[in-house]
Design a protein around this motif. Structure first.
Motif, PDB file in Angstrom:
ATOM      1  N   LEU A 149       8.838 -43.829  28.549  1.00 15.90           N
ATOM      2  CA  LEU A 149       9.658 -43.978  27.345  1.00 15.90           C
ATOM      3  C   LEU A 149       8.808 -44.443  26.177  1.00 15.90           C
ATOM      4  CD1 LEU A 149      12.779 -45.755  28.904  1.00 15.90           C
ATOM      5  CD2 LEU A 149      12.328 -43.301  28.668  1.00 15.90           C
ATOM      6  N   TRP A 150       7.955 -45.428  26.420  1.00 17.72           N
ATOM      7  CA  TRP A 150       7.071 -45.916  25.367  1.00 17.72           C
ATOM      8  C   TRP A 150       6.119 -44.814  24.901  1.00 17.72           C
ATOM      9  CZ3 TRP A 150       1.692 -46.238  25.974  1.00 17.72           C
ATOM     10  CH2 TRP A 150       1.003 -46.797  24.871  1.00 17.72           C
ATOM     11  N   ARG A 151       5.623 -44.009  25.855  1.00 14.71           N
ATOM     12  CA  ARG A 151       4.653 -42.971  25.502  1.00 14.71           C
ATOM     13  C   ARG A 151       5.259 -41.948  24.546  1.00 14.71           C
ATOM     14  NH1 ARG A 151       3.049 -41.600  30.283  1.00 14.71           N
ATOM     15  NH2 ARG A 151       1.116 -42.776  30.360  1.00 14.71           N
ATOM     16  N   ARG A 152       6.537 -41.662  24.691  1.00 20.19           N
ATOM     17  CA  ARG A 152       7.185 -40.724  23.773  1.00 20.19           C
ATOM     18  C   ARG A 152       7.046 -41.194  22.331  1.00 20.19           C
ATOM     19  NH1 ARG A 152      12.920 -39.814  27.067  1.00 20.19           N
ATOM     20  NH2 ARG A 152      11.974 -39.027  28.989  1.00 20.19           N
ATOM     21  N   TRP A 153       7.360 -42.456  22.100  1.00 21.67           N
ATOM     22  CA  TRP A 153       7.273 -43.015  20.756  1.00 21.67           C
ATOM     23  C   TRP A 153       5.827 -43.114  20.304  1.00 21.67           C
ATOM     24  CZ3 TRP A 153      11.416 -44.796  17.664  1.00 21.67           C
ATOM     25  CH2 TRP A 153      12.679 -44.677  18.254  1.00 21.67           C
ATOM     26  N   HIS A 154       4.956 -43.501  21.211  1.00 18.81           N
ATOM     27  CA  HIS A 154       3.544 -43.685  20.879  1.00 18.81           C
ATOM     28  C   HIS A 154       2.878 -42.370  20.498  1.00 18.81           C
ATOM     29  CE1 HIS A 154      -0.485 -45.338  21.032  1.00 18.81           C
ATOM     30  NE2 HIS A 154      -0.842 -44.436  21.931  1.00 18.81           N
ATOM     31  N   VAL A 155       3.182 -41.307  21.226  1.00 16.83           N
ATOM     32  CA  VAL A 155       2.543 -40.006  20.985  1.00 16.83           C
ATOM     33  C   VAL A 155       3.212 -39.260  19.831  1.00 16.83           C
ATOM     34  CG1 VAL A 155       2.073 -37.716  21.969  1.00 16.83           C
ATOM     35  CG2 VAL A 155       1.672 -39.771  23.338  1.00 16.83           C
ATOM     36  N   ASP A 167      14.332 -32.788  25.174  1.00 14.33           N
ATOM     37  CA  ASP A 167      15.062 -33.440  26.256  1.00 14.33           C
ATOM     38  C   ASP A 167      14.082 -33.914  27.324  1.00 14.33           C
ATOM     39  OD1 ASP A 167      14.332 -31.189  27.752  1.00 14.33           O
ATOM     40  OD2 ASP A 167      16.317 -30.257  27.627  1.00 14.33           O
ATOM     41  N   GLU A 168      14.603 -34.437  28.420  1.00  9.77           N
ATOM     42  CA  GLU A 168      13.773 -35.014  29.479  1.00  9.77           C
ATOM     43  C   GLU A 168      12.744 -34.019  30.011  1.00  9.77           C
ATOM     44  OE1 GLU A 168      12.877 -38.384  31.910  1.00  9.77           O
ATOM     45  OE2 GLU A 168      14.387 -38.220  30.348  1.00  9.77           O
ATOM     46  N   ASP A 169      13.178 -32.789  30.276  1.00  9.40           N
ATOM     47  CA  ASP A 169      12.263 -31.771  30.792  1.00  9.40           C
ATOM     48  C   ASP A 169      11.183 -31.414  29.769  1.00  9.40           C
ATOM     49  OD1 ASP A 169      13.461 -31.508  33.301  1.00  9.40           O
ATOM     50  OD2 ASP A 169      14.924 -30.066  32.558  1.00  9.40           O
ATOM     51  N   ASN A 170      11.575 -31.336  28.493  1.00 10.52           N
ATOM     52  CA  ASN A 170      10.608 -31.016  27.449  1.00 10.52           C
ATOM     53  C   ASN A 170       9.540 -32.096  27.347  1.00 10.52           C
ATOM     54  OD1 ASN A 170      13.249 -29.802  25.230  1.00 10.52           O
ATOM     55  ND2 ASN A 170      12.224 -28.780  26.935  1.00 10.52           N
ATOM     56  N   TYR A 171       9.965 -33.353  27.362  1.00 11.11           N
ATOM     57  CA  TYR A 171       9.002 -34.453  27.306  1.00 11.11           C
ATOM     58  C   TYR A 171       8.030 -34.386  28.475  1.00 11.11           C
ATOM     59  CZ  TYR A 171      11.184 -37.072  23.465  1.00 11.11           C
ATOM     60  OH  TYR A 171      11.644 -37.473  22.233  1.00 11.11           O
ATOM     61  N   ALA A 172       8.558 -34.085  29.654  1.00  9.77           N
ATOM     62  CA  ALA A 172       7.695 -33.993  30.832  1.00  9.77           C
ATOM     63  C   ALA A 172       6.643 -32.902  30.647  1.00  9.77           C
ATOM     64  CB  ALA A 172       8.533 -33.726  32.078  1.00  9.77           C
ATOM     65  N   SER A 173       7.041 -31.775  30.067  1.00 12.78           N
ATOM     66  CA  SER A 173       6.102 -30.672  29.840  1.00 12.78           C
ATOM     67  C   SER A 173       4.943 -31.107  28.951  1.00 12.78           C
ATOM     68  CB  SER A 173       6.825 -29.478  29.210  1.00 12.78           C
ATOM     69  OG  SER A 173       7.744 -28.895  30.112  1.00 12.78           O
ATOM     70  N   PHE A 174       5.230 -31.978  27.995  1.00 11.60           N
ATOM     71  CA  PHE A 174       4.190 -32.481  27.099  1.00 11.60           C
ATOM     72  C   PHE A 174       3.392 -33.612  27.738  1.00 11.60           C
ATOM     73  CE2 PHE A 174       6.555 -30.426  23.669  1.00 11.60           C
ATOM     74  CZ  PHE A 174       5.562 -30.102  22.762  1.00 11.60           C
ATOM     75  N   LEU A 175       4.097 -34.631  28.187  1.00 12.87           N
ATOM     76  CA  LEU A 175       3.455 -35.905  28.485  1.00 12.87           C
ATOM     77  C   LEU A 175       2.926 -36.035  29.906  1.00 12.87           C
ATOM     78  CD1 LEU A 175       5.849 -38.226  26.472  1.00 12.87           C
ATOM     79  CD2 LEU A 175       3.673 -37.213  25.773  1.00 12.87           C
ATOM     80  N   ALA A 184      -2.407 -37.084  19.818  1.00  5.18           N
ATOM     81  CA  ALA A 184      -1.056 -37.080  19.247  1.00  5.18           C
ATOM     82  C   ALA A 184      -0.863 -35.962  18.236  1.00  5.18           C
ATOM     83  CB  ALA A 184      -0.764 -38.434  18.595  1.00  5.18           C
ATOM     84  N   ALA A 185      -1.899 -35.646  17.467  1.00  2.39           N
ATOM     85  CA  ALA A 185      -1.786 -34.594  16.461  1.00  2.39           C
ATOM     86  C   ALA A 185      -1.473 -33.252  17.108  1.00  2.39           C
ATOM     87  CB  ALA A 185      -3.071 -34.496  15.643  1.00  2.39           C
ATOM     88  N   VAL A 186      -2.037 -33.007  18.280  1.00  4.08           N
ATOM     89  CA  VAL A 186      -1.768 -31.764  19.006  1.00  4.08           C
ATOM     90  C   VAL A 186      -0.314 -31.736  19.460  1.00  4.08           C
ATOM     91  CG1 VAL A 186      -2.344 -30.392  21.040  1.00  4.08           C
ATOM     92  CG2 VAL A 186      -4.161 -31.523  19.740  1.00  4.08           C
ATOM     93  N   ALA A 187       0.159 -32.842  20.025  1.00  7.34           N
ATOM     94  CA  ALA A 187       1.544 -32.914  20.498  1.00  7.34           C
ATOM     95  C   ALA A 187       2.525 -32.715  19.345  1.00  7.34           C
ATOM     96  CB  ALA A 187       1.793 -34.261  21.176  1.00  7.34           C
TER      97      ALA A 187
END
Length: 250
Positions: A149-155, A167-175, A184-187
Motif C-alpha cells: 500500500l505504501w509503495r503505491r503512494w511512494h511510486v 485496481d488491485e490487479d493493475n497495481y500488481a502488474s506494475f509493482l 517512478a518516472a517510468v511507472a
C-alpha cells in the motif's frame, strides 16, 4: 531537518511473532507492553543519526489507521470496504514516511509496523489462515499487507493513487516488477499512457500485455526516466505494440 527513525524489530523476534500470528485461531490483538518493550531495546533504533520517533507519534499512526478501518466498515460491500481501507492506510503510511527517508525501505521497520504496531489490522485485512497468508506477513515480499500500500503512494504519488483508475490487479502488474518500482518516472509515464489509451477491451488484459512489452523493450534500450523525451517515445511505442497485439484478427 533531522530524519525521523522508526524502530527495527530484530529478525529472530520478528520470526517468533510471525509464527505466532500465523498459527493463531483467535483474533490478533495489539499489545501496548510489547510496543514499549521493543522500543526500549538497545538495537531498536540505528546509531546513524536522526531523531527516534516518539511513542506518541506511533500511537497517532495507529489511531489514524484504526479510524481508516472504522470508516471503511461503514461501506456496503467487502470490495468497497477493503479498497477504502487500503487507500486510507496507504495514505497514512506515506505521510508517516515523509520525514523518514530510507526508513520505509527497511524490512525490519515493516516487521515492527506489522507485528508490533498494527498486528490486529494486518490480520483483519488478510486472515492468517487464508491462501498465501505467509507472503502477506513477510516484510520483504512485494505482496506484504502494508508495504504494497505504501509503495503505491511512494511510486505513483498521491494524484495517481487518488485518481482510483488502477485496481488491485493493475497495481500488481506494475509493482511486482523491478523496472517500474525502481523508476517512478517510468511507472507514472506508463500509467498516463494506459489512462489515456483508446483501447476499449478489458483493462486487466491491456495492462498485463503493456507491462510485458515494456519489460521486453527494457532489454533492448535503457529505460530509467532520466530522459523524458526518450521515455515518452518508448512508452508510445509500447502502447502501439500492445494495441496491435490485442487487436482482433480480421
Amino acid at each position: 531537518m533531522s530524519q525521523r527513525l522508526f524502530p527495527r524489530l530484530s529478525p529472530d523476534r520478528a520470526e517468533h511473532l510471525r509464527r505466532q500470528l500465523l498459527s493463531r485461531d483467535d483474533p490478533t490483538i495489539f499489545d501496548p507492553s510489547l510496543l514499549d518493550d521493543v522500543m526500549s531495546e538497545s538495537r531498536a533504533f540505528p546509531a546513524t543519526g536522526g531523531q527516534a520517533i516518539s511513542r506518541t507519534d506511533l500511537q497517532q499512526i495507529r489511531t489514524n489507521c484504526l479510524e481508516a478501518q472504522r470508516t471503511a466498515k461503514t461501506l456496503t460491500t467487502k470490495k468497497m470496504i477493503m479498497s477504502n481501507f487500503d487507500l486510507a492506510v496507504g495514505r497514512e503510511l506515506y505521510i508517516a514516511s515523509s520525514e523518514s527517508t530510507g526508513e520505509f525501505g527497511q524490512a525490519q521497520v515493516w516487521d515492527f509496523l506489522t507485528l508490533v504496531l498494527l498486528p490486529d489490522l494486518a490480520t483483519w485485512r488478510f486472515s492468517p489462515t487464508s491462501k498465501g497468508a505467509a507472503a502477506r506477513f513477510a516484510s520483504g515480499n512485494r505482496r506484504h499487507v502494508f508495504r504494497r500500500l505504501w509503495r503505491r503512494w511512494h511510486v505513483f504519488g498521491p494524484e495517481i493513487v487518488q485518481d482510483g483508475f488502477l485496481d488491485e490487479d493493475n497495481y500488481a502488474s506494475f509493482l511486482e516488477r523491478r523496472l517500474p518500482t525502481e523508476h517512478a518516472a517510468v511507472a507514472r509515464s506508463a500509467f498516463k499512457a494506459i489512462r489515456n489509451s483508446d483501447y476499449t477491451g478489458p483493462r486487466r488484459e491491456y495492462v498485463r500485455v503493456f507491462m510485458r512489452q515494456l519489460l521486453q523493450a527494457s532489454g533492448l534500450v535503457e529505460i530509467n526516466g532520466d530522459d523524458t523525451s526518450h521515455l515518452n517515445e518508448v512508452i508510445s511505442y509500447v502502447d502501439q505494440v500492445t494495441q496491435n497485439r490485442l487487436r482482433p484478427e480480421e
